[in-house]
Design an enzyme around this catalytic site. Structure first.
Site, PDB file in Angstrom:
ATOM      1  N   LYS A 104       0.878  -1.158   0.000  1.00 22.19           N
ATOM      2  CA  LYS A 104       0.000   0.000   0.000  1.00 22.19           C
ATOM      3  C   LYS A 104       0.913   1.205   0.000  1.00 22.19           C
ATOM      4  CE  LYS A 104      -3.681   1.073   2.958  1.00 22.19           C
ATOM      5  NZ  LYS A 104      -4.550   0.677   4.091  1.00 22.19           N
ATOM      6  N   GLY A 164      -2.536   4.762  -3.358  1.00 19.75           N
ATOM      7  CA  GLY A 164      -3.041   3.551  -3.987  1.00 19.75           C
ATOM      8  C   GLY A 164      -2.266   2.311  -3.619  1.00 19.75           C
ATOM      9  N   LYS A 203       0.775  -0.679 -10.266  1.00 18.58           N
ATOM     10  CA  LYS A 203       0.418   0.301  -9.233  1.00 18.58           C
ATOM     11  C   LYS A 203      -0.849   1.026  -9.654  1.00 18.58           C
ATOM     12  CE  LYS A 203       1.276   3.749  -6.080  1.00 18.58           C
ATOM     13  NZ  LYS A 203       2.127   4.180  -4.992  1.00 18.58           N
ATOM     14  N   ASP A 217      14.169  11.651  -3.358  1.00 21.06           N
ATOM     15  CA  ASP A 217      13.293  10.999  -2.383  1.00 21.06           C
ATOM     16  C   ASP A 217      13.770   9.581  -2.088  1.00 21.06           C
ATOM     17  OD1 ASP A 217      11.119  10.942  -0.635  1.00 21.06           O
ATOM     18  OD2 ASP A 217       9.721  10.236  -2.174  1.00 21.06           O
ATOM     19  N   LYS A 240      14.785   6.771   0.095  1.00 26.10           N
ATOM     20  CA  LYS A 240      14.583   6.335   1.477  1.00 26.10           C
ATOM     21  C   LYS A 240      14.250   4.847   1.423  1.00 26.10           C
ATOM     22  CE  LYS A 240       9.887   8.127   1.235  1.00 26.10           C
ATOM     23  NZ  LYS A 240       8.985   9.183   1.654  1.00 26.10           N
ATOM     24  N   ASP A 259      10.155   4.564  -7.520  1.00 25.98           N
ATOM     25  CA  ASP A 259       9.339   5.737  -7.227  1.00 25.98           C
ATOM     26  C   ASP A 259      10.057   7.056  -7.477  1.00 25.98           C
ATOM     27  OD1 ASP A 259       7.447   7.527  -6.441  1.00 25.98           O
ATOM     28  OD2 ASP A 259       6.890   6.440  -4.632  1.00 25.98           O
TER      29      ASP A 259
HETATM   30  C1  AK3 Z   1       7.338  -5.627  -4.895  1.00 27.74           C
HETATM   31  N1  AK3 Z   1       6.421  -3.881  -4.005  1.00 27.74           N
HETATM   32  C2  AK3 Z   1       3.565   9.456  -7.962  1.00 27.74           C
HETATM   33  C3  AK3 Z   1       2.648  10.392  -7.547  1.00 27.74           C
HETATM   34  C4  AK3 Z   1       1.500  10.016  -6.885  1.00 27.74           C
HETATM   35  C5  AK3 Z   1       7.489  -3.516  -7.866  1.00 27.74           C
HETATM   36  C6  AK3 Z   1       2.208   7.711  -7.048  1.00 27.74           C
HETATM   37  C7  AK3 Z   1       7.270  -4.636  -5.895  1.00 27.74           C
HETATM   38  C8  AK3 Z   1       6.501  -2.365  -6.086  1.00 27.74           C
HETATM   39  C9  AK3 Z   1       6.688  -3.522  -5.310  1.00 27.74           C
HETATM   40  C10 AK3 Z   1       4.589   6.011  -7.729  1.00 27.74           C
HETATM   41  C11 AK3 Z   1       6.133   4.182  -8.079  1.00 27.74           C
HETATM   42  C12 AK3 Z   1       6.777   2.061  -7.151  1.00 27.74           C
HETATM   43  C13 AK3 Z   1       7.493   2.436  -8.245  1.00 27.74           C
HETATM   44  C14 AK3 Z   1       6.967   0.808  -6.352  1.00 27.74           C
HETATM   45  C15 AK3 Z   1       5.746  -0.064  -6.357  1.00 27.74           C
HETATM   46  F1  AK3 Z   1       3.892  11.994  -8.656  1.00 27.74           F
HETATM   47  N2  AK3 Z   1       7.121   3.633  -8.755  1.00 27.74           N
HETATM   48  S1  AK3 Z   1       5.638   3.229  -6.772  1.00 27.74           S
HETATM   49  C16 AK3 Z   1       5.822  -3.091  -2.963  1.00 27.74           C
HETATM   50  N3  AK3 Z   1       6.816  -5.148  -3.787  1.00 27.74           N
HETATM   51  N4  AK3 Z   1       7.680  -4.630  -7.180  1.00 27.74           N
HETATM   52  N5  AK3 Z   1       6.918  -2.397  -7.365  1.00 27.74           N
HETATM   53  N6  AK3 Z   1       5.950  -1.244  -5.574  1.00 27.74           N
HETATM   54  C17 AK3 Z   1       2.906  11.828  -7.824  1.00 27.74           C
HETATM   55  F2  AK3 Z   1       1.832  12.372  -8.340  1.00 27.74           F
HETATM   56  F3  AK3 Z   1       3.186  12.452  -6.689  1.00 27.74           F
HETATM   57  C18 AK3 Z   1       1.283   8.662  -6.635  1.00 27.74           C
HETATM   58  C19 AK3 Z   1       3.339   8.121  -7.699  1.00 27.74           C
HETATM   59  N7  AK3 Z   1       4.298   7.266  -8.178  1.00 27.74           N
HETATM   60  O1  AK3 Z   1       3.974   5.495  -6.854  1.00 27.74           O
HETATM   61  N8  AK3 Z   1       5.630   5.409  -8.368  1.00 27.74           N
END
Ligand code: AK3
Length: 307
Positions: free
Chosen positions: A43, A47, A64, A158, A160, A176
């Protein structure tokens, strides 16, 4: 030797082929009907992430799901678009791939490389802290990934533990890029934890690539001691500690002098005096401890003849 009929004729008629290009998933118009959805992986902000499989190719990905309402509420369209543009261009073994995206009436979907080992943050809380070998391997992988990103004028900003994932062999993947920027620095508004931010970021001043180098110092400390270096009761106190670079090394757990030396050269207020990524990779602690293959998980040591 290949014994298929016509193989040699084929070989002599054609020059060696270039390596197979990475699947160009991003050129197709995808929809949710192209995927089978599996278990939730996590989570995150705005989302959830699900394990998913593209039906035709059987290719496993992480999907995602982001709610449009949330993006609208916080006015993040530009930021999200920027992430997608930036990350689609990045190809590095330690950077999680973004293969593409699509949307329906209410949601936006990011098609991401699946990191089988999950979040590094979970590993860290499980074992509380990492061995010097493990920590050095992660820092070396991060330095290489960031050198690649900085070379493409991308600052992540970012980094972390929550944004670091592990693949099936325990190799680190930066994920991310929601807060990343390309070339010239932009100011950001504050929210969430300050722990990993450099002084010029918490003060909202101009900043450049070396904000990521500072963060490597913070992470290196946290990997070895189990807590970030400027942790405090309140955000105000963390802010003060970062601004003063109020850094101390507790006597336990025992950490090598070389590791402390590297951390001290990264957690430097003057951003121009922080160790460069190249110098991090050449630092004796990294050279002596990091696994050059970039993985050091227990999972990886299943060879009965090793040891
Ligand atoms: C295994 N997990 C940007 C905004 C708002 C792959 C969202 C695994 C995982 C996994 C994002 C992301 C992400 C990569 C990792 C997802 F810009 N890129 S999340 C947990 N376990 N394998 N992926 N997790 C913005 F508007 F602020 C909301 C995003 N972007 O979440 N990017």
């Amino acid at each position: 030797m290949d014994r298929r009929p016509g193989f040699w004729k084929f070989m002599s008629a054609h020059p060696p082929r270039p390596p197979e290009p990475a699947p160009r998933i991003s050129t197709k118009q995808w929809s949710i009907d192209d995927f089978e959805i599996g278990k939730p992986l996590g989570k995150g902000k705005f989302g959830r992430v699900y394990l998913a499989r593209e039906i035709k190719s059987k290719y496993v990905v992480a999907l995602k799901v982001i709610f449009k309402q949330q993006i609208e509420k916080y006015r993040l369209h530009h930021q999200l678009r920027r992430e997608m543009e930036i990350q689609t261009d990045l190809r590095h073994p330690n950077v999680l791939r973004l293969f593409g995206w699509f949307h329906d009436a209410t949601r936006i979907f990011l098609i991401l490389e699946y990191a089988h080992g999950g979040e590094l943050y979970k590993e860290l809380s499980k074992s509380h802290r990492f061995s010097e070998r493990q920590a050095a391997t992660y820092i070396a992988s991060l330095a290489q990934a960031l050198a690649y990103c900085h070379g493409k004028h991308v600052i992540h900003r970012d980094i972390k533990p929550e944004n670091l994932l592990l693949d099936h062999e325990g190799r680190l993947k930066i994920a991310d890029f929601g807060w990343s920027v390309q070339s010239e620095s932009k100011r950001r508004t504050m929210c969430g934890t300050l722990d990993y931010l450099a002084p010029e970021m918490v003060e909202n001043k101009e900043h450049d690539y070396s904000v990521d180098n500072w963060t490597l110092g913070v992470l290196c400390y946290e990997f070895l001691y189990g807590v970030p270096p400027f942790e405090a009761e309140s955000q105000r106190d963390t802010f003060r500690r970062i601004m003063k670079v109020d850094l101390s090394f507790p006597s336990k757990p025992a950490v090598s002098t070389e590791a402390k030396n590297l951390i001290s050269q990264l957690l430097v207020k003057d951003s121009s005096k922080r160790l460069s990524l190249q110098k991090i990779m050449e630092h004796p602690w990294i050279v002596q401890n990091a696994d050059p293959m970039g993985s050091c998980s227990k999972l990886h040591n299943t060879n009965p003849f090793s040891n």
